[in-house]
Design a protein around this motif. Structure first.
Motif, PDB file in Angstrom:
ATOM      1  N   UNK A   2      91.134 -31.138  26.026  1.00  0.00           N
ATOM      2  CA  UNK A   2      91.306 -30.446  27.303  1.00  0.00           C
ATOM      3  C   UNK A   2      91.952 -31.363  28.340  1.00  0.00           C
ATOM      4  N   UNK A   3      91.609 -32.642  28.300  1.00  0.00           N
ATOM      5  CA  UNK A   3      92.257 -33.596  29.193  1.00  0.00           C
ATOM      6  C   UNK A   3      93.744 -33.709  28.878  1.00  0.00           C
ATOM      7  N   UNK A   4      94.067 -33.727  27.594  1.00  0.00           N
ATOM      8  CA  UNK A   4      95.472 -33.813  27.198  1.00  0.00           C
ATOM      9  C   UNK A   4      96.261 -32.582  27.649  1.00  0.00           C
ATOM     10  N   UNK A   5      95.579 -31.438  27.746  1.00  0.00           N
ATOM     11  CA  UNK A   5      96.231 -30.217  28.222  1.00  0.00           C
ATOM     12  C   UNK A   5      96.268 -30.142  29.736  1.00  0.00           C
ATOM     13  N   UNK A   6      95.612 -31.077  30.415  1.00  0.00           N
ATOM     14  CA  UNK A   6      95.583 -31.080  31.872  1.00  0.00           C
ATOM     15  C   UNK A   6      94.498 -30.205  32.470  1.00  0.00           C
ATOM     16  N   UNK A   7      93.570 -29.709  31.653  1.00  0.00           N
ATOM     17  CA  UNK A   7      92.506 -28.842  32.165  1.00  0.00           C
ATOM     18  C   UNK A   7      91.361 -29.622  32.802  1.00  0.00           C
ATOM     19  N   UNK A   8      91.107 -30.810  32.294  1.00  0.00           N
ATOM     20  CA  UNK A   8      89.966 -31.611  32.729  1.00  0.00           C
ATOM     21  C   UNK A   8      90.469 -32.903  33.350  1.00  0.00           C
ATOM     22  N   UNK A   9      89.800 -33.356  34.416  1.00  0.00           N
ATOM     23  CA  UNK A   9      90.209 -34.571  35.108  1.00  0.00           C
ATOM     24  C   UNK A   9      90.254 -35.760  34.150  1.00  0.00           C
ATOM     25  N   UNK A  10      91.216 -36.649  34.305  1.00  0.00           N
ATOM     26  CA  UNK A  10      91.345 -37.786  33.392  1.00  0.00           C
ATOM     27  C   UNK A  10      90.220 -38.808  33.511  1.00  0.00           C
ATOM     28  N   UNK A  67      92.089 -23.541  22.290  1.00  0.00           N
ATOM     29  CA  UNK A  67      93.209 -23.693  23.203  1.00  0.00           C
ATOM     30  C   UNK A  67      92.850 -23.744  24.669  1.00  0.00           C
ATOM     31  N   UNK A  68      91.581 -23.509  25.025  1.00  0.00           N
ATOM     32  CA  UNK A  68      91.151 -23.688  26.413  1.00  0.00           C
ATOM     33  C   UNK A  68      89.717 -24.195  26.415  1.00  0.00           C
ATOM     34  N   UNK A  69      89.419 -25.017  27.400  1.00  0.00           N
ATOM     35  CA  UNK A  69      88.168 -25.767  27.383  1.00  0.00           C
ATOM     36  C   UNK A  69      86.946 -24.862  27.536  1.00  0.00           C
ATOM     37  N   UNK A  70      87.048 -23.803  28.307  1.00  0.00           N
ATOM     38  CA  UNK A  70      85.875 -22.937  28.491  1.00  0.00           C
ATOM     39  C   UNK A  70      85.473 -22.276  27.173  1.00  0.00           C
ATOM     40  N   UNK A  71      86.430 -21.712  26.475  1.00  0.00           N
ATOM     41  CA  UNK A  71      86.108 -21.070  25.196  1.00  0.00           C
ATOM     42  C   UNK A  71      85.619 -22.084  24.175  1.00  0.00           C
ATOM     43  N   UNK A  72      86.231 -23.270  24.193  1.00  0.00           N
ATOM     44  CA  UNK A  72      85.811 -24.298  23.238  1.00  0.00           C
ATOM     45  C   UNK A  72      84.366 -24.726  23.482  1.00  0.00           C
ATOM     46  N   UNK A 110      85.753 -34.913  21.312  1.00  0.00           N
ATOM     47  CA  UNK A 110      87.152 -34.554  21.106  1.00  0.00           C
ATOM     48  C   UNK A 110      87.513 -33.226  21.746  1.00  0.00           C
ATOM     49  N   UNK A 111      86.528 -32.340  21.917  1.00  0.00           N
ATOM     50  CA  UNK A 111      86.778 -31.055  22.571  1.00  0.00           C
ATOM     51  C   UNK A 111      87.283 -31.289  23.989  1.00  0.00           C
ATOM     52  N   UNK A 112      86.603 -32.168  24.718  1.00  0.00           N
ATOM     53  CA  UNK A 112      86.969 -32.443  26.100  1.00  0.00           C
ATOM     54  C   UNK A 112      88.228 -33.298  26.161  1.00  0.00           C
ATOM     55  N   UNK A 113      88.384 -34.222  25.221  1.00  0.00           N
ATOM     56  CA  UNK A 113      89.586 -35.064  25.203  1.00  0.00           C
ATOM     57  C   UNK A 113      90.846 -34.211  25.034  1.00  0.00           C
TER      58      UNK A 113
END
Length: 203
Positions: A147-155, A86-91, A142-145
């Motif tokens: 995170x992008x969908x959640x708005x955590x990572x720049x598109x 549910x969050x990019x850092x933990x993933x 897909x992990x980063x993708x």
């Protein structure tokens, strides 16, 4: 084990893989590699150990590298799960830690090092490795993708490149037998990567 009247060769079913024969061949390939090293690894030795015909092995795996990659993948998928916390850092922390643990424990690391070694001098092995890694990059990206969908990572970030950065760190540790990476080191690697890709907070 040599074939005898009491230990008949396993029968294949043509181009379609017989699950029992496939499992026996993969187990035999792993055992031969662990016992003899990459220098003593051969399809002949695997065939003897699995009580399988060489034509069957070559029909299912056109090269030693293809067979070793299947051995590696069959072991890795038992212990490695792509995270979704549910969050990019933990993933990303879980992804990198799991990769290091998978290579450190059991035979997966030794098998993958052998594939890498063969790929340096054999075009067929390199092609098999490249195809395998392209598939893995797509999956791990897909992990980063997400995170992008959640708005955590720049598109504008390319997801596959981010997980490739992390796996490249793990590769370096694998090839130099330094897989005992601390939690603090994993945090430092992940946080360094995240510093360049996280979306800026609104406002």
């Amino acid at each position: 084990m040599a074939e005898t009247e009491t230990t008949p060769a396993r029968r294949s079913i043509g181009a379609t893989r017989n699950p029992a024969s496939e499992a026996a061949i993969l187990a035999a390939a792993e055992a031969v590699l662990v016992e003899n090293g990459i220098g003593g690894f051969s399809i002949e030795a695997v065939a003897r150990r699995a009580r399988a015909g060489k034509p069957t092995i070559y029909r299912w795996w056109p090269s030693q590298a293809a067979l070793l990659l299947d051995v590696y993948h069959s072991r890795k998928r038992v212990s490695f799960v792509f995270p979704d916390k549910g969050n990019v850092r933990d993933d990303l922390r879980t992804y990198l830690s799991s990769l290091l643990v998978t290579w450190r424990e059991g035979t997966s690391g030794a098998v993958f090092r052998s594939v890498l070694a063969k790929a340096q001098g054999e075009p067929d092995a390199l092609a098999a490795l490249c195809a395998y890694m392209a598939e893995r990059r797509s999956e791990s990206g897909g992990i980063v993708a997400k995170a992008q969908a959640r708005g955590e990572v720049r598109p504008d970030v390319r997801p596959e490149l981010i997980t490739e950065l992390l796996s490249s760190f793990a590769w370096g540790r694998l090839l130099t037998e330094r897989l005992d990476v601390s939690d603090e080191e994993v945090d430092a690697v992940v946080d360094t990567v995240l510093a360049g890709i996280l979306a800026k907070p609104a406002g």
